[in-house]
Design a protein around this motif. Structure first.
Motif, PDB file in Angstrom:
ATOM      1  N   PRO A   1       0.839  -1.198   0.000  1.00  0.00           N
ATOM      2  CA  PRO A   1       0.000   0.000   0.000  1.00  0.00           C
ATOM      3  C   PRO A   1       0.874   1.247   0.000  1.00  0.00           C
ATOM      4  O   PRO A   1       1.977   1.249   0.548  1.00  0.00           O
ATOM      5  CB  PRO A   1      -0.788  -0.083   1.314  1.00  0.00           C
ATOM      6  N   ARG A   2       0.380   2.281  -0.635  1.00  0.00           N
ATOM      7  CA  ARG A   2       1.128   3.545  -0.661  1.00  0.00           C
ATOM      8  C   ARG A   2       0.529   4.510   0.344  1.00  0.00           C
ATOM      9  O   ARG A   2      -0.652   4.433   0.683  1.00  0.00           O
ATOM     10  CB  ARG A   2       1.078   4.144  -2.064  1.00  0.00           C
ATOM     11  N   LEU A   3       1.366   5.430   0.797  1.00  0.00           N
ATOM     12  CA  LEU A   3       0.933   6.428   1.764  1.00  0.00           C
ATOM     13  C   LEU A   3      -0.273   7.194   1.207  1.00  0.00           C
ATOM     14  O   LEU A   3      -0.260   7.604   0.049  1.00  0.00           O
ATOM     15  CB  LEU A   3       2.089   7.391   2.023  1.00  0.00           C
ATOM     16  N   GLY A   4      -1.295   7.341   2.024  1.00  0.00           N
ATOM     17  CA  GLY A   4      -2.460   8.116   1.602  1.00  0.00           C
ATOM     18  C   GLY A   4      -3.553   7.284   0.960  1.00  0.00           C
ATOM     19  O   GLY A   4      -4.644   7.780   0.728  1.00  0.00           O
ATOM     20  N   GLN A   5      -3.268   6.007   0.657  1.00  0.00           N
ATOM     21  CA  GLN A   5      -4.323   5.150   0.120  1.00  0.00           C
ATOM     22  C   GLN A   5      -5.233   4.702   1.258  1.00  0.00           C
ATOM     23  O   GLN A   5      -4.763   4.362   2.339  1.00  0.00           O
ATOM     24  CB  GLN A   5      -3.717   3.899  -0.528  1.00  0.00           C
ATOM     25  N   SER A   6      -6.512   4.664   0.970  1.00  0.00           N
ATOM     26  CA  SER A   6      -7.425   4.043   1.928  1.00  0.00           C
ATOM     27  C   SER A   6      -7.371   2.535   1.717  1.00  0.00           C
ATOM     28  O   SER A   6      -6.835   2.052   0.719  1.00  0.00           O
ATOM     29  CB  SER A   6      -8.850   4.550   1.716  1.00  0.00           C
ATOM     30  N   LEU A   7      -7.944   1.797   2.656  1.00  0.00           N
ATOM     31  CA  LEU A   7      -7.983   0.342   2.468  1.00  0.00           C
ATOM     32  C   LEU A   7      -8.815   0.011   1.233  1.00  0.00           C
ATOM     33  O   LEU A   7      -8.495  -0.922   0.486  1.00  0.00           O
ATOM     34  CB  LEU A   7      -8.547  -0.333   3.723  1.00  0.00           C
ATOM     35  N   ARG A   8      -9.858   0.775   0.984  1.00  0.00           N
ATOM     36  CA  ARG A   8     -10.637   0.570  -0.250  1.00  0.00           C
ATOM     37  C   ARG A   8      -9.770   0.792  -1.492  1.00  0.00           C
ATOM     38  O   ARG A   8      -9.860   0.035  -2.449  1.00  0.00           O
ATOM     39  CB  ARG A   8     -11.846   1.520  -0.294  1.00  0.00           C
ATOM     40  N   ASP A   9      -8.958   1.825  -1.457  1.00  0.00           N
ATOM     41  CA  ASP A   9      -8.051   2.061  -2.596  1.00  0.00           C
ATOM     42  C   ASP A   9      -7.165   0.842  -2.823  1.00  0.00           C
ATOM     43  O   ASP A   9      -6.970   0.397  -3.949  1.00  0.00           O
ATOM     44  CB  ASP A   9      -7.144   3.273  -2.333  1.00  0.00           C
ATOM     45  N   VAL A  10      -6.613   0.322  -1.739  1.00  0.00           N
ATOM     46  CA  VAL A  10      -5.690  -0.803  -1.840  1.00  0.00           C
ATOM     47  C   VAL A  10      -6.396  -2.029  -2.435  1.00  0.00           C
ATOM     48  O   VAL A  10      -5.813  -2.791  -3.202  1.00  0.00           O
ATOM     49  CB  VAL A  10      -5.097  -1.134  -0.445  1.00  0.00           C
ATOM     50  N   LEU A  11      -7.675  -2.175  -2.100  1.00  0.00           N
ATOM     51  CA  LEU A  11      -8.441  -3.317  -2.598  1.00  0.00           C
ATOM     52  C   LEU A  11      -9.101  -3.031  -3.944  1.00  0.00           C
ATOM     53  O   LEU A  11      -9.768  -3.900  -4.511  1.00  0.00           O
ATOM     54  CB  LEU A  11      -9.530  -3.686  -1.576  1.00  0.00           C
ATOM     55  N   GLY A  12      -8.939  -1.816  -4.450  1.00  0.00           N
ATOM     56  CA  GLY A  12      -9.585  -1.459  -5.712  1.00  0.00           C
ATOM     57  C   GLY A  12     -11.099  -1.373  -5.587  1.00  0.00           C
ATOM     58  O   GLY A  12     -11.829  -1.611  -6.554  1.00  0.00           O
ATOM     59  N   LEU A  13     -11.570  -1.023  -4.407  1.00  0.00           N
ATOM     60  CA  LEU A  13     -13.013  -0.902  -4.178  1.00  0.00           C
ATOM     61  C   LEU A  13     -13.434   0.556  -4.239  1.00  0.00           C
ATOM     62  O   LEU A  13     -12.732   1.428  -3.735  1.00  0.00           O
ATOM     63  CB  LEU A  13     -13.379  -1.460  -2.797  1.00  0.00           C
ATOM     64  N   ASP A  14     -14.606   0.803  -4.821  1.00  0.00           N
ATOM     65  CA  ASP A  14     -15.129   2.166  -4.848  1.00  0.00           C
ATOM     66  C   ASP A  14     -15.585   2.582  -3.462  1.00  0.00           C
ATOM     67  O   ASP A  14     -15.951   1.751  -2.640  1.00  0.00           O
ATOM     68  CB  ASP A  14     -16.337   2.250  -5.783  1.00  0.00           C
ATOM     69  N   ARG A  15     -15.594   3.879  -3.258  1.00  0.00           N
ATOM     70  CA  ARG A  15     -16.219   4.407  -2.042  1.00  0.00           C
ATOM     71  C   ARG A  15     -17.728   4.318  -2.253  1.00  0.00           C
ATOM     72  O   ARG A  15     -18.247   4.816  -3.251  1.00  0.00           O
ATOM     73  CB  ARG A  15     -15.784   5.854  -1.857  1.00  0.00           C
ATOM     74  N   PRO A  16     -18.440   3.655  -1.337  1.00  0.00           N
ATOM     75  CA  PRO A  16     -19.868   3.437  -1.592  1.00  0.00           C
ATOM     76  C   PRO A  16     -20.668   4.733  -1.600  1.00  0.00           C
ATOM     77  O   PRO A  16     -20.364   5.654  -0.843  1.00  0.00           O
ATOM     78  CB  PRO A  16     -20.314   2.546  -0.425  1.00  0.00           C
ATOM     79  N   GLU A  17     -21.659   4.749  -2.456  1.00  0.00           N
ATOM     80  CA  GLU A  17     -22.607   5.852  -2.432  1.00  0.00           C
ATOM     81  C   GLU A  17     -23.392   5.788  -1.141  1.00  0.00           C
ATOM     82  O   GLU A  17     -23.568   4.720  -0.568  1.00  0.00           O
ATOM     83  CB  GLU A  17     -23.605   5.682  -3.579  1.00  0.00           C
ATOM     84  N   ASN A  18     -23.898   6.917  -0.717  1.00  0.00           N
ATOM     85  CA  ASN A  18     -24.712   6.966   0.490  1.00  0.00           C
ATOM     86  C   ASN A  18     -26.166   6.673   0.121  1.00  0.00           C
ATOM     87  O   ASN A  18     -26.729   7.337  -0.742  1.00  0.00           O
ATOM     88  CB  ASN A  18     -24.586   8.368   1.103  1.00  0.00           C
ATOM     89  N   VAL A  19     -26.769   5.654   0.760  1.00  0.00           N
ATOM     90  CA  VAL A  19     -28.153   5.294   0.404  1.00  0.00           C
ATOM     91  C   VAL A  19     -29.109   6.464   0.609  1.00  0.00           C
ATOM     92  O   VAL A  19     -30.104   6.573  -0.106  1.00  0.00           O
ATOM     93  CB  VAL A  19     -28.704   4.087   1.209  1.00  0.00           C
ATOM     94  N   PHE A  20     -28.796   7.313   1.563  1.00  0.00           N
ATOM     95  CA  PHE A  20     -29.738   8.401   1.829  1.00  0.00           C
ATOM     96  C   PHE A  20     -29.603   9.527   0.809  1.00  0.00           C
ATOM     97  O   PHE A  20     -30.592  10.071   0.352  1.00  0.00           O
ATOM     98  CB  PHE A  20     -29.547   8.941   3.253  1.00  0.00           C
ATOM     99  N   SER A  21     -28.385   9.857   0.402  1.00  0.00           N
ATOM    100  CA  SER A  21     -28.299  10.916  -0.600  1.00  0.00           C
ATOM    101  C   SER A  21     -28.746  10.402  -1.958  1.00  0.00           C
ATOM    102  O   SER A  21     -29.277  11.144  -2.766  1.00  0.00           O
ATOM    103  CB  SER A  21     -26.906  11.540  -0.672  1.00  0.00           C
ATOM    104  N   ARG A  22     -28.560   9.083  -2.188  1.00  0.00           N
ATOM    105  CA  ARG A  22     -29.018   8.505  -3.449  1.00  0.00           C
ATOM    106  C   ARG A  22     -30.528   8.673  -3.595  1.00  0.00           C
ATOM    107  O   ARG A  22     -31.033   8.994  -4.650  1.00  0.00           O
ATOM    108  CB  ARG A  22     -28.665   7.020  -3.489  1.00  0.00           C
ATOM    109  N   LYS A  23     -31.220   8.470  -2.453  1.00  0.00           N
ATOM    110  CA  LYS A  23     -32.676   8.585  -2.482  1.00  0.00           C
ATOM    111  C   LYS A  23     -33.098  10.009  -2.862  1.00  0.00           C
ATOM    112  O   LYS A  23     -34.054  10.214  -3.592  1.00  0.00           O
ATOM    113  CB  LYS A  23     -33.238   8.211  -1.108  1.00  0.00           C
ATOM    114  N   ASP A  24     -32.325  10.973  -2.375  1.00  0.00           N
ATOM    115  CA  ASP A  24     -32.655  12.364  -2.702  1.00  0.00           C
ATOM    116  C   ASP A  24     -32.593  12.615  -4.195  1.00  0.00           C
ATOM    117  O   ASP A  24     -33.406  13.336  -4.754  1.00  0.00           O
ATOM    118  CB  ASP A  24     -31.682  13.317  -2.001  1.00  0.00           C
ATOM    119  N   VAL A  25     -31.598  11.998  -4.817  1.00  0.00           N
ATOM    120  CA  VAL A  25     -31.387  12.220  -6.244  1.00  0.00           C
ATOM    121  C   VAL A  25     -32.535  11.611  -7.040  1.00  0.00           C
ATOM    122  O   VAL A  25     -33.029  12.198  -7.995  1.00  0.00           O
ATOM    123  CB  VAL A  25     -30.040  11.598  -6.691  1.00  0.00           C
ATOM    124  N   ALA A  26     -32.994  10.441  -6.603  1.00  0.00           N
ATOM    125  CA  ALA A  26     -33.997   9.704  -7.380  1.00  0.00           C
ATOM    126  C   ALA A  26     -35.334  10.448  -7.429  1.00  0.00           C
ATOM    127  O   ALA A  26     -35.622  11.282  -6.597  1.00  0.00           O
ATOM    128  CB  ALA A  26     -34.216   8.315  -6.772  1.00  0.00           C
TER     129      ALA A  26
END
Ligand SMILES: Cc1cc2nc3c(=O)[nH]c(=O)nc-3n(C[C@H](O)[C@H](O)[C@H](O)COP(=O)(O)O)c2cc1C
Lengths: 482, 377
Positions: free
Chosen positions: B352-377
């Motif tokens: 892992p490189r400095l400043g990477q999140s564990l999600r970055d290291v795993l190649g995972l996206d940062r999840p969308e927030n279910v509540f803000s998603r609902k606002d958009v819909a």
């Protein structure tokens, strides 16, 4: 808000000349971080993040530089609301206390780490183990500030809901504390092998399973955490009712009190606590008293008072003044003019639920409202002005480092308090001038340590061994801090 | 190499994965209680370039007198991971927590706090709830049938994720003009009701840097579609590959293979117990003479070259591995000195490189927030 009692007046005038009963007593400090109330000023340009880890690191390290006994984290298990909506005017959002203190344990080496943890909505085996784990990893620096919030409003966030009657909050508290003590005492002192060649890792029979069945809890558990260098996590208690004080006298080491501004009030509280402590069969000085407080320091008394006036206006914004009045009246008054008069009708009759964030627990709103109206009418004050005039933010020490030091020394040497739990009103720098100016003023007077003498929180506080680790004749079974 | 670099994680509980590891360790028997020993271990893992470390845990043991030979002490895993947080800068930290032993409301705040303190390096290994002694230890009635237990695990994971979403990322507004610290419309009550619990409100802790700390779970504990990382165990490489493929069909995002390792250790002169040095087979035999060991996972016993070859063989089938060193002071050291450098040099794995999140290291996206998603819909 009802006790308009500028502390400097009470302490300098020395309302009743209380005798110096403990001429060598030392002032001790803890820091309470961070209060989710209007006393924390987030709007100032110097105000940093309330939630970033870096803010916690700065405050805890500053406190350790100032040779404080303890760094405290508060807890509230439901976000505060006003009139059914999230209360949006004050700081919101806190870390889980034990998790955060575990991280801070790695960056500090002496300061005590106090986690406020609720007795009603925690599982005894899990809570006891997390506290014991922090205690072991920090080298004997952990404490549990025992709080009892029991209402169904908070319970809505937990598996058991509002299962506990209010009258039973301290029954549960005592049962969970006793269960925790049994869990903390489960390992014999010499349980763990000292050599890889020992017959077994733990001496056979040296880990005692714990079985507790009480009115409010049951647990059967084989614990996994031996005692720390301080024996047990130190126990603090914050709760002011007669039941709360009796619980403290029977069970805890330190009281985090709300009686620290007015010397007479603090003395009366301390006498009441000591009476209960002796009645519980303990030495009178077995329970230490740390009132919550805050400081406003400046080079001259006049400057300090000016700074205090500025501070209270920062704390009581126009919106906050309407919110505080709305809490008393029990209705949303945010449409009123903060520079106009108070409502002329009485509050709706209902009990104020103190744990929703207000400190006026159990007080009669109609009486409070009438007192405010009388004061406002007599002095011609607007809503905001009368809130400012009566705000609890006054209940701290205002003055030069020297004059504040004198007043603090008087508190501890008359036996009104053993130390103070400071709430900084600015994050993360609010402790800096206290450590840089007030602590040296106390040290010059021989009333504050110049180095940590011990390594454990129990040693910093000058406590005896944990209650369950004393023998009947009063001598201690284990050397603390060994 | 066509595929992505492998994610290489390491389990750091106790003295190592072997139940007799304490006898072969160069640490003292009470080192499981020693902050300095924990510090040494996590720093070794970070310096080696592991992607993340896990900390096994259980609320209780079965009666310690029944297994006197085994280590009977263990500190809470969240406490250990959190203590490790400020000591490290790149290593992901994932405590194991049984969903049944906690309040979902507390757990969400604990893991969010770990993520905030580590600037986005937190994970959660979802523990197996079928643990001896757990139901008796808990101060409540717990569901006992396997299906009810599985359902509760699903419910706790889903609820904890909702609690992480209960604050939108930009909820704190500090609007001096109106006096509002927070935008109340960007904080949401989760309003969860399940068969065994309900949670009303928003978390007390803001949404953590990763949005959701990484949820890591064995395939038989949590449906792969509900985890960010699914752990698969099998007796051999073929079976592991088969299960990895099956987990992917069930919706797994990332799959890590569990591998217990015992390595040739002829590098360390001096310190340590009898089991400490020698060939992997000799070391294992010495350890097993104290307590036999039957890990559920694929077990590798051999040289560091052999382990690298095994990882090459597994690489097309999995996204990474979680290694369980038999004895930390031996096998973690060999991994650090001989295995990880080779993996990094050949690009089979990447630190892992400095400043990477564990999600970055795993190649995972940062999840969308279910509540803000609902606002958009
Ligand atoms: C100075 C002080 C600080 C407190 N801090 C907290 C806190 O951080 N979290 C909490 O849940 N309750 C806190 N409380 C509330 C009490 O712990 C207690 O739950 C409540 O006052 C009810 O107990 P009582 O009836 O004995 O007063 C505090 C009380 C006092 C006096």
């Amino acid at each position: 808000m009802t006790t308009a009692n500028p502390a400097h007046a009470a302490a300098t005038a020395g309302a009743a000349p209380a005798p110096i009963t403990r001429p060598d007593a030392q002032v001790h400090f803890g820091v309470f971080f961070q209060g989710v109330n209007h006393h924390t000023v987030w709007s100032d340009p110097r105000s940093g993040s309330q939630t970033d880890f870096a803010s916690f690191v700065h405050v805890s390290r500053t406190a350790e530089r100032g040779l404080f006994d303890a760094f405290f984290l508060g807890e509230g298990l439901r976000l505060r609301e006003s009139h059914g909506r999230l209360h949006d005017l004050d700081v919101v959002g806190r870390p889980d206390a034990i998790t955060q203190l575990s991280a801070l344990a790695a960056l500090t080496s002496r300061i005590g780490l106090v986690a406020t943890q609720n007795t009603t909505y925690n599982d005894p085996a899990d809570l006891a183990r997390r506290l014991a784990s922090l205690d072991v990893l920090s080298g004997g620096r952990a404490a549990w500030n025992v709080v009892t919030t029991d209402n169904a409003w908070t319970g809505a966030n937990f598996r058991r809901g509002g299962y506990l009657d209010h009258e039973d909050r301290y029954v549960r508290a005592e049962e969970i504390v006793r269960a925790a003590q049994a869990i903390w005492d489960s390992f014999a002192d010499d349980a763990v092998a000292t050599s890889r060649d020992a017959a077994s890792w733990a001496q056979p029979g040296s880990v005692a399973p714990v079985a507790r069945e009480g009115r409010t809890l049951r647990t059967h558990v084989t614990p996994t955490v031996p005692r720390s260098p301080q024996g047990h996590p130190v126990l603090f208690q914050a709760g002011d009712s007669p039941a709360g004080r009796t619980f403290a006298a029977n069970n805890v080491d330190v009281i985090f009190s709300a009686h620290g501004s007015d010397l007479d009030d603090a003395l009366a509280f301390a006498r009441d606590v000591r009476r209960r402590v002796v009645a519980a069969g303990r030495p009178a000085d077995d329970v230490k008293i740390f009132p919550g407080t805050s400081f406003v320091l400046a080079d001259t008394e006049a400057e300090a008072r000016e700074k205090q006036r500025w501070l209270v206006r920062e704390q009581v914004t126009p919106a906050t003044s309407l919110s505080l009045i709305g809490q008393i009246w029990g209705e949303d008054l945010s449409h009123l003019d903060p520079d106009g008069p108070l409502p002329d009708h009485d509050p709706v009759a209902r009990p104020i639920d103190g744990t929703r964030g207000a400190a006026r627990q159990g007080a009669d709103p109609t009486a409070i409202a009438r007192a405010l109206r009388t004061r406002a009418e007599q002095e011609g004050l607007s809503i905001r002005e009368v809130v400012i005039a009566t705000d609890r933010g006054h209940n701290g020490f205002v003055g030069t480092p020297d004059s504040v030091a004198e007043r603090l020394i008087r508190f501890v040497r008359t036996g009104a308090a053993d130390g103070f739990n400071i709430s900084p009103w600015l994050v993360p720098d609010g402790l800096d001038d206290i450590v840089d100016r007030l602590v040296p003023a106390l040290q010059e007077r021989g009333a504050y340590r110049t180095a940590y003498e011990g390594t454990t929180l129990r040693e910093h506080l000058g406590l005896r061994a944990p209650l369950t680790r004393r023998q009947a004749n009063g001598t201690e079974r284990t050397a603390v801090g060994a | 190499m066509a595929h992505q670099p492998l994610v290489v994680a390491v389990e750091l509980d106790g003295f190592g994965a072997h139940p007799a590891a304490w006898r072969a360790s160069t640490e003292r028997p009470d080192a499981v209680l020693d902050p300095a020993a924990l510090r040494r271990t996590v720093l070794a893992a970070e310096n080696a370039g592991f992607a993340f470390a896990t900390f096994d845990d259980a609320l209780t043991t079965t009666d310690a007198t029944a297994h006197p030979a085994e280590v009977a002490a263990r500190l809470d895993a969240i406490v250990r991971a959190s203590f490790a947080g400020p000591l490290t800068t790149r290593l992901g930290l994932a405590p194991r927590v049984q969903p049944r032993s906690v309040e979902p409301f507390h757990l969400a705040a604990q893991l969010a706090s770990l993520d905030i303190a580590t600037l986005g390096r937190a994970g959660w290994v979802v523990g197996d709830d079928d643990q001896p002694g757990l139901a008796d230890a808990l101060d409540r009635v717990v569901p006992e049938t396997p299906e009810a237990r599985r359902q509760e695990v699903r419910d706790v994971v889903t609820t904890v994720r909702r609690l992480w979403d209960s604050w939108e990322d930009d909820a704190v507004i500090k609007d001096v003009t109106t006096g509002r610290y927070i935008d109340a419309d960007r904080v949401h009550n989760v309003e969860v009701t399940t068969a065994t619990f309900s949670v009303h409100g928003a978390s007390i802790t803001p949404r953590p840097p990763q949005g959701h700390p990484v949820v890591i779970a064995p395939e038989d504990v949590l449906d792969p579609s509900l985890a960010d990382v699914t752990l698969v165990a099998g007796p051999d490489a073929e079976e592991v590959a088969f299960r990895a493929e099956r987990a992917r069909r069930q919706g797994a995002t990332r799959v890590l293979a569990e591998i217990a390792v015992v390595l040739d250790d002829d590098t360390a002169p001096g310190a340590g117990g009898q089991g400490n040095r020698g060939s992997a087979a000799q070391r294992l035999a010495a350890l097993d003479a104290h307590v036999p060991w039957q890990p559920d996972a694929l077990r590798f016993v051999g040289s560091s070259f052999g382990l690298v070859a095994l990882l090459e063989q597994l690489a097309p089938a999995v996204d990474g591995v979680r290694l369980h060193p038999a004895v930390l002071t031996s096998d973690l050291r060999v991994l650090t000195r001989q295995v990880l450098p080779r993996l990094h040099a050949t690009r089979l794995a990447r630190a892992p490189r400095l400043g990477q999140s564990l999600r970055d290291v795993l190649g995972l996206d940062r999840p969308e927030n279910v509540f803000s998603r609902k606002d958009v819909a």
